[in-house]
Design a protein around this motif. Structure first.
Motif, PDB file in Angstrom:
ATOM      1  N   VAL A  50       7.340  13.360  26.026  1.00 12.97           N
ATOM      2  CA  VAL A  50       6.385  14.096  25.312  1.00 12.97           C
ATOM      3  C   VAL A  50       6.727  15.474  24.618  1.00 12.97           C
ATOM      4  CG1 VAL A  50       4.134  14.537  24.237  1.00 12.97           C
ATOM      5  CG2 VAL A  50       4.621  12.276  25.288  1.00 12.97           C
ATOM      6  N   PRO A  66       4.809  19.083  28.134  1.00  8.87           N
ATOM      7  CA  PRO A  66       6.061  18.182  28.402  1.00  8.87           C
ATOM      8  C   PRO A  66       6.412  17.621  28.846  1.00  8.87           C
ATOM      9  CG  PRO A  66       5.757  20.539  27.683  1.00  8.87           C
ATOM     10  CD  PRO A  66       4.005  20.542  28.688  1.00  8.87           C
ATOM     11  N   ALA A  86      -1.030   9.054  24.660  1.00  5.52           N
ATOM     12  CA  ALA A  86       0.436   9.273  25.417  1.00  5.52           C
ATOM     13  C   ALA A  86       0.088  11.392  25.625  1.00  5.52           C
ATOM     14  CB  ALA A  86       1.698   9.300  24.401  1.00  5.52           C
ATOM     15  N   ILE A  87      -0.416  12.134  24.495  1.00  2.00           N
ATOM     16  CA  ILE A  87      -0.556  13.255  24.022  1.00  2.00           C
ATOM     17  C   ILE A  87      -1.655  13.440  25.125  1.00  2.00           C
ATOM     18  CG2 ILE A  87      -1.535  15.031  22.055  1.00  2.00           C
ATOM     19  CD1 ILE A  87      -0.207  13.308  20.526  1.00  2.00           C
ATOM     20  N   ALA A 135      -0.152  14.159  28.306  1.00  2.00           N
ATOM     21  CA  ALA A 135       0.439  15.050  28.144  1.00  2.00           C
ATOM     22  C   ALA A 135      -0.078  16.334  28.499  1.00  2.00           C
ATOM     23  CB  ALA A 135       2.192  15.394  27.496  1.00  2.00           C
ATOM     24  N   VAL A 190       2.595  14.780  14.163  1.00  2.00           N
ATOM     25  CA  VAL A 190       3.266  14.037  14.926  1.00  2.00           C
ATOM     26  C   VAL A 190       4.284  13.528  14.994  1.00  2.00           C
ATOM     27  CG1 VAL A 190       2.675  12.127  17.140  1.00  2.00           C
ATOM     28  CG2 VAL A 190       0.928  13.877  16.264  1.00  2.00           C
ATOM     29  N   ILE A 216       8.221  11.348  21.369  1.00  2.00           N
ATOM     30  CA  ILE A 216       7.167  12.064  21.263  1.00  2.00           C
ATOM     31  C   ILE A 216       7.082  13.521  20.146  1.00  2.00           C
ATOM     32  CG2 ILE A 216       4.540  12.236  20.056  1.00  2.00           C
ATOM     33  CD1 ILE A 216       3.339   9.686  21.934  1.00  2.00           C
TER      34      ILE A 216
END
Length: 380
Positions: free
Chosen positions: A169, A176, A191-192, A195, A207, A239
């Motif tokens: 990410v 990140p 996942a975001i 992160a 995204v 991502i």
């Protein structure tokens, strides 16, 4: 008389190339759409339909599949791979055996890494081939290897780290980097979140998901609102989160020019002009303030029976120019209702006296033309 003629000649030349730092007021009414060649309408703010002029909430084409092109059931593969780190604990419930002299019936063997050959070396049971094996299968093999050393042994194998089982990410997120996957079938939003979350609001965040040679993008607000966009992730997915906050550009006779980002929430024309510091009192023509907009609308297509087709959308791109006469008090009130849109351009023209002053200044600085030489008498 000759000097007067020369001055008039210079004045005509300078007038033909009148100095200016932008389009004149009349040129806005002569503007044409480069795509169609048609005249771009100039609408006075007092005649504008404020409800239709305001930008819609949808900032993407609904027919665009976005991230939904990536169809998968998610990362649910629990087989051990090279580089996986496992934690092994042995439990003996018998009265005599491996732990008969110990105070505890539980023995943590520690953490072990699956090597490049797919093997792992464990105390008491030796080298074990674990590549593509499940943790449950390894538990059974450990128990079989402890027979004779323990009366009633049990083994617990937990995967504590899977370096190769992660996604990347990057971009506008707080932390990140590599984000591990588990058997819980993490999605894009998971996942975001792992992160640290996006740095900008969902509506202004794009995204992009890259899987192999395929790539697709969607606004984060759409990912959160539509389940087909919030796809399950697979190992090695990438991502990228991008801040695409809307902005408008200010040009001409304003105190501050350049690109300005939208503040959170809606932004009116009055607020936008305030962000630019207002007009230059000694230069701007308050009756010649223009807003240039490339208005994009998305509309679903209706079938022959009148029903809307969900997967079919028409995209309309229509340039339009709005004119605000800031000398009119009613216009100032309308500016508090007129909503700015992403990509708008604000332009304030110069007053006629300013252009005349520039013209006069250019004439003053122009070099004097050389005087004509008297005729030379022929020599005898």
């Amino acid at each position: 008389m000759r000097k007067i003629g020369t001055a008039l000649f210079c004045l005509i030349l300078v007038a033909c190339a009148r100095p200016s730092d932008g389009p004149s007021a009349s040129s806005f009414y002569d503007a044409k759409d480069p795509a169609t060649g048609r005249d771009i309408p100039v609408v006075r703010l007092s005649q504008a339909n404020l409800s239709s002029a305001a930008p819609g909430q949808v900032t993407y084409n609904p027919a665009d599949p976005g991230l939904s092109i990536f169809r998968s059931s998610g990362a649910n593969d629990t087989r051990l791979r090279q580089g996986d780190v496992i934690e092994v604990t042995i439990i003996d419930t018998g009265e005599e055996g491996l732990f008969s002299s110990a105070n505890s019936r539980t023995l943590p063997l520690g953490r072990f890494t699956v090597d490049a050959t797919g093997n792992v070396v464990l105390p008491f049971v030796g080298k074990q081939r674990v590549l593509n094996s499940s943790p449950e299968a390894l538990q059974s093999r450990i128990v079989s290897g402890l027979k004779g050393s323990a009366v009633n042994p049990q083994a617990v194998v937990n995967v504590v780290d899977r370096p190769g089982y992660a996604v990347t990410v990057g971009g506008s997120v707080h932390n990140p980097g590599r984000v591990p996957l588990s058997a819980r079938k993490e999605r894009v939003s998971d996942a975001i979140a792992m992160a640290g979350g996006a740095l900008s609001a969902p509506a202004s965040t794009i995204v992009t998901l890259m899987r192999g040679s395929r790539k697709a993008s969607a606004p984060l607000s759409r990912v959160l609102a539509e389940a087909p966009q919030n796809v399950n992730l697979l190992p090695d997915d990438q991502i990228f989160v991008q801040d695409s906050a809307p902005s408008f550009t200010v040009m001409g006779a304003f105190k501050s020019t350049g690109e300005f980002k939208f503040e959170p929430g809606q932004l009116t024309l009055a607020q936008a002009i305030g962000r630019a510091g207002g007009l230059l009192d000694d230069r701007a023509d308050a009756s010649q303030v223009y807003l240039l907009r490339n208005q994009v609308t998305y509309a679903p297509v209706a079938s022959s029976n009148g029903k809307l087709l969900p997967a079919t959308t028409t995209v309309t791109n229509k340039p339009v120019i709005y004119r605000a006469d800031m000398k009119d008090i009613a216009t100032l009130a309308l500016m508090q209702q007129f909503q700015m849109a992403n990509g708008d351009i604000l332009y304030a023209g110069n007053s006629g006296l300013v252009d005349f002053a520039k013209l006069f200044n250019v004439y003053q600085k122009s070099p004097n033309l050389p005087a004509a030489s008297p005729p030379v008498a022929p020599s005898r």
